[in-house]
Design a protein around this motif. Sequence first.
Motif, PDB file in Angstrom:
ATOM      1  N   UNK A 295      46.212  12.127  11.504  1.00  0.00           N
ATOM      2  CA  UNK A 295      47.118  11.229  10.773  1.00  0.00           C
ATOM      3  C   UNK A 295      47.134   9.836  11.396  1.00  0.00           C
ATOM      4  N   UNK A 296      47.202   9.776  12.741  1.00  0.00           N
ATOM      5  CA  UNK A 296      47.225   8.480  13.422  1.00  0.00           C
ATOM      6  C   UNK A 296      45.895   7.757  13.270  1.00  0.00           C
ATOM      7  N   UNK A 297      44.802   8.506  13.309  1.00  0.00           N
ATOM      8  CA  UNK A 297      43.479   7.899  13.162  1.00  0.00           C
ATOM      9  C   UNK A 297      43.331   7.289  11.768  1.00  0.00           C
ATOM     10  N   UNK A 298      43.735   8.022  10.755  1.00  0.00           N
ATOM     11  CA  UNK A 298      43.648   7.509   9.384  1.00  0.00           C
ATOM     12  C   UNK A 298      44.469   6.231   9.226  1.00  0.00           C
ATOM     13  N   UNK A 299      45.604   6.197   9.912  1.00  0.00           N
ATOM     14  CA  UNK A 299      46.476   5.026   9.822  1.00  0.00           C
ATOM     15  C   UNK A 299      45.832   3.803  10.483  1.00  0.00           C
ATOM     16  N   UNK A 300      45.179   4.010  11.631  1.00  0.00           N
ATOM     17  CA  UNK A 300      44.612   2.881  12.376  1.00  0.00           C
ATOM     18  C   UNK A 300      43.219   2.497  11.901  1.00  0.00           C
ATOM     19  N   UNK A 301      42.378   3.496  11.594  1.00  0.00           N
ATOM     20  CA  UNK A 301      40.981   3.225  11.230  1.00  0.00           C
ATOM     21  C   UNK A 301      40.756   3.150   9.725  1.00  0.00           C
ATOM     22  N   UNK A 302      41.742   3.596   8.947  1.00  0.00           N
ATOM     23  CA  UNK A 302      41.646   3.571   7.474  1.00  0.00           C
ATOM     24  C   UNK A 302      40.521   4.464   6.953  1.00  0.00           C
ATOM     25  N   UNK A 303      40.245   5.541   7.670  1.00  0.00           N
ATOM     26  CA  UNK A 303      39.237   6.512   7.231  1.00  0.00           C
ATOM     27  C   UNK A 303      39.456   7.821   7.971  1.00  0.00           C
ATOM     28  N   UNK A 304      38.754   8.850   7.543  1.00  0.00           N
ATOM     29  CA  UNK A 304      38.869  10.145   8.197  1.00  0.00           C
ATOM     30  C   UNK A 304      38.140  10.124   9.539  1.00  0.00           C
ATOM     31  N   UNK A 305      38.665  10.816  10.542  1.00  0.00           N
ATOM     32  CA  UNK A 305      37.955  10.895  11.816  1.00  0.00           C
ATOM     33  C   UNK A 305      36.824  11.910  11.744  1.00  0.00           C
ATOM     34  N   UNK A 306      35.841  11.750  12.601  1.00  0.00           N
ATOM     35  CA  UNK A 306      34.808  12.766  12.733  1.00  0.00           C
ATOM     36  C   UNK A 306      34.904  13.346  14.136  1.00  0.00           C
ATOM     37  N   UNK A 307      33.981  14.236  14.466  1.00  0.00           N
ATOM     38  CA  UNK A 307      34.080  14.909  15.761  1.00  0.00           C
ATOM     39  C   UNK A 307      33.888  13.957  16.931  1.00  0.00           C
ATOM     40  N   UNK A 308      33.075  12.909  16.757  1.00  0.00           N
ATOM     41  CA  UNK A 308      32.841  11.974  17.847  1.00  0.00           C
ATOM     42  C   UNK A 308      34.131  11.240  18.228  1.00  0.00           C
ATOM     43  N   UNK A 309      34.886  10.825  17.221  1.00  0.00           N
ATOM     44  CA  UNK A 309      36.146  10.126  17.471  1.00  0.00           C
ATOM     45  C   UNK A 309      37.132  11.032  18.185  1.00  0.00           C
ATOM     46  N   UNK A 310      37.198  12.293  17.756  1.00  0.00           N
ATOM     47  CA  UNK A 310      38.121  13.245  18.374  1.00  0.00           C
ATOM     48  C   UNK A 310      37.739  13.516  19.827  1.00  0.00           C
ATOM     49  N   UNK A 311      36.454  13.731  20.084  1.00  0.00           N
ATOM     50  CA  UNK A 311      36.009  13.993  21.450  1.00  0.00           C
ATOM     51  C   UNK A 311      36.204  12.778  22.344  1.00  0.00           C
ATOM     52  N   UNK A 312      35.971  11.578  21.806  1.00  0.00           N
ATOM     53  CA  UNK A 312      36.167  10.360  22.586  1.00  0.00           C
ATOM     54  C   UNK A 312      37.640  10.177  22.943  1.00  0.00           C
ATOM     55  N   UNK A 313      38.512  10.494  22.013  1.00  0.00           N
ATOM     56  CA  UNK A 313      39.963  10.444  22.247  1.00  0.00           C
ATOM     57  C   UNK A 313      40.328  11.356  23.413  1.00  0.00           C
ATOM     58  N   UNK A 314      39.785  12.574  23.396  1.00  0.00           N
ATOM     59  CA  UNK A 314      40.076  13.519  24.471  1.00  0.00           C
ATOM     60  C   UNK A 314      39.450  13.101  25.795  1.00  0.00           C
TER      61      UNK A 314
END
Length: 383
Positions: A295-314
């Motif tokens: 939800x936060x990613x969609x709000x900031x990036x204006x698109x759906x996250x993929x696995x790379x974004x999630x792993x980078x966040x972690x």
Amino acid sequence: MNGRKIVTFLGVVLFGLALAIGQAGPAQAADTIKIGVGAPLTGDAAAYGDNIKEGVGLKVAEINAAGGINGKKVELVFGDDLCAPKEAGTVGTKFANDKEIVAVIGHVCSSATLAAMPIYIRKGLPCISATSTNATIGKVSKGWFFRNCYTDDYQSEFLANYAQKMLGLKKIGIFYEQNDYAIGLKDAFLKAAKGLGLKVVGAEAYTKTMTDFGPQITKIKAAKPDGVFISGYYQQGALIARQAEKAGLKAVIFGGDGLDNADYIKLAGPSANGSYLSVPFLAEASGPAGQKFVAEFKKSAKRDPDWMSANAYDCMAILAEVIAKVGPDRKKIRDGLAAYNSPEKAFKGITGKTYFNEFGDCRKPAFVKTVKDGKFAPAKQMQ
């Protein structure tokens, strides 16, 4: 004022300036904690870099909004490696020589990570990658490399099993790019396929500069496979999917996590429909923390996250937790990461539990996505 007095006066002034600079420099540096981020920010693989930038950036924004790490704000230093070994070496040298950079998130592509790794080892700079899956990296890193993703041998074994048991495929044709990621993935798939009794009817190599895959498609088509495994990145993968359909190659297309990018669908068009790909993170299968991230990613990036974004966040979250415990010291951060060495001591993030073996590798589950009506969607998962 005579010459001797002038020299003495200037010496006092210069000493005072040096003292002031010496006092101000560390004080200013102490206000921030610098993290290097190595990724392709321009060029053909820039979409990957954008995913990493968005994921890391979102976590840093959260950390800094909450007061930073022990009162110090996090500052990201980006290095554009173009997903290429030569440029990765340049970026790695820049990061390693900057003593204020205490850790690196990166690199994205396995070839880039392998090129930068010797530099990080010499300078004692810990590196954690969200995406580099080549199995050999950890074995040559001498304890300075960690990854928040599975390795290619695990991913290939998973894909071979999925192709046989879930997709019902029996004869596989392979297209693979000539880079460390794709070759490692292909080799591991061949080994897994042999063990399962899957027949591989051909393996065709290509380079990232190729745009016409006609000759390779003709060879694979003649062998009449019911499945086509693309071991490579989304750019050429999309072209292969489009040209294979045009050539009348009727086979199920599947591939690794290198295909997971919205541009795969954009470039392949309708030919992307029915493709399958493995990923380390699937939003629909994540828990409450993962859903909050989406939800936060969609709000900031204006698109759906993929696995790379999630792993980078972690990756950023893991580093923040370690630095909060041991401070911004390179060796202590390395040792702090290595301390996540069992399920009981794992870091609990949005992508699940992360803990490392002696090579910095982690064992995390794989999921499968498919392309349906021009969009990525969860596929039926293997139990």
